[in-house]
Motif scaffolding. Structure first.
Motif, short mmCIF file in Angstrom:
data_model
loop_
_atom_site.label_atom_id
_atom_site.label_comp_id
_atom_site.label_asym_id
_atom_site.label_seq_id
_atom_site.Cartn_x
_atom_site.Cartn_y
_atom_site.Cartn_z
N LEU A 11 0.83 -1.21 0.00
CA LEU A 11 0.00 0.00 0.00
C LEU A 11 0.87 1.26 0.00
N ALA A 12 1.92 1.27 0.82
CA ALA A 12 2.80 2.45 0.89
C ALA A 12 3.48 2.67 -0.46
N ALA A 13 3.98 1.59 -1.07
CA ALA A 13 4.68 1.73 -2.36
C ALA A 13 3.72 2.19 -3.45
N THR A 14 2.49 1.65 -3.44
CA THR A 14 1.51 2.04 -4.47
C THR A 14 1.10 3.50 -4.30
N ALA A 32 -3.23 -4.50 -2.66
CA ALA A 32 -3.43 -5.29 -1.43
C ALA A 32 -3.70 -6.75 -1.77
N ALA A 33 -4.59 -6.99 -2.75
CA ALA A 33 -4.91 -8.38 -3.13
C ALA A 33 -3.66 -9.09 -3.68
N SER A 34 -2.89 -8.38 -4.52
CA SER A 34 -1.69 -9.00 -5.11
C SER A 34 -0.62 -9.27 -4.05
N SER A 35 -0.60 -8.43 -3.01
CA SER A 35 0.40 -8.62 -1.96
C SER A 35 0.08 -9.85 -1.11
N LEU A 47 -5.05 -14.30 3.65
CA LEU A 47 -6.11 -14.37 2.63
C LEU A 47 -6.91 -15.66 2.76
N ARG A 48 -6.20 -16.81 2.89
CA ARG A 48 -6.90 -18.10 3.02
C ARG A 48 -7.70 -18.11 4.31
N HIS A 49 -7.10 -17.56 5.39
CA HIS A 49 -7.76 -17.56 6.69
C HIS A 49 -9.06 -16.76 6.63
N ILE A 126 3.51 -4.21 -8.20
CA ILE A 126 4.04 -3.72 -6.91
C ILE A 126 3.68 -4.69 -5.79
N GLY A 127 2.41 -5.11 -5.74
CA GLY A 127 1.96 -6.01 -4.67
C GLY A 127 2.73 -7.32 -4.68
N TYR A 128 2.86 -7.91 -5.86
CA TYR A 128 3.49 -9.23 -5.96
C TYR A 128 5.01 -9.13 -5.71
#
Ligand SMILES: [Zn+2]
Length: 184
Positions: A11-14, A32-35, A47-49, A126-128
């Protein structure tokens, strides 16, 4: 690293690179989703949790449904959707920190993006990328050359340690500072 640390860094980088405020909500959501995406190969990942809480054993069908809606609303092209489904299957059948944390997984992710909507490319990368870079700094490292099992690492941080939490906190504060400075 912890899911929230990955998300805070992304989020900070984006927020730092996005210039147009109109693009900000979509970009932050995608980042956020990609991270969190690379950790879908571990059942106790954030995410799984979170998905398990609402969907139980339907976690992967839920991720497939998310892909369908990305396709329906034209963020994914048809080849992008098909590659996304292949990515999910390989993530699901492989070990934790396997395929999704490798150059092979990253390459499929990049191809999905480049055959899809241009608006999601930058925040998704960025996220990944920040996820893989952050995991590279943990003692477990990442298997860049998966299925070859060598782990690459610069072991500075232990996942779940105080340092991990502090890094997440620092990037969370940085994210808010950037938002205030650039967009308010
Ligand atoms: Zn990871």
């Amino acid at each position: 690293m912890l899911g929230r640390t990955h998300t805070a860094i992304a989020l900070a980088a984006t927020a730092a690179v996005i210039k147009d405020p109109v693009q900000l909500p979509l970009s932050l959501t995608i980042a956020a989703a990609s991270s969190l995406l690379p950790d879908i190969d571990t059942p106790d990942s954030m995410l799984r949790h979170q998905l398990n809480k609402y969907t139980g054993i339907l976690t992967f069908p839920a991720l497939i449904t998310a892909g369908y809606f990305l396709f329906k609303y034209k963020y994914f092209s048809l080849p992008g959707l098909i590659l996304y489904l292949i990515y999910l299957v390989l993530a699901f059948i492989g070990p934790h920190r396997g395929f999704t944390h490798s150059l092979a997984g990253f390459s499929i992710f990049i191809i999905i993006l480049f055959v899809s909507d241009k608006a999601i490319i930058l925040p998704a990368i960025i996220g990944y990328c920040t996820h893989l870079a952050a995991d590279l700094l943990t003692s477990s490292g990442i298997p860049l050359l998966y299925p070859y099992n060598k782990s690459f690492k610069i072991p500075l941080v232990r996942t779940g340690s105080l340092l991990d939490i502090l890094i997440g906190l620092a990037f969370g504060l940085m994210f808010m500072a950037i938002l205030f400075q650039k967009f308010i």
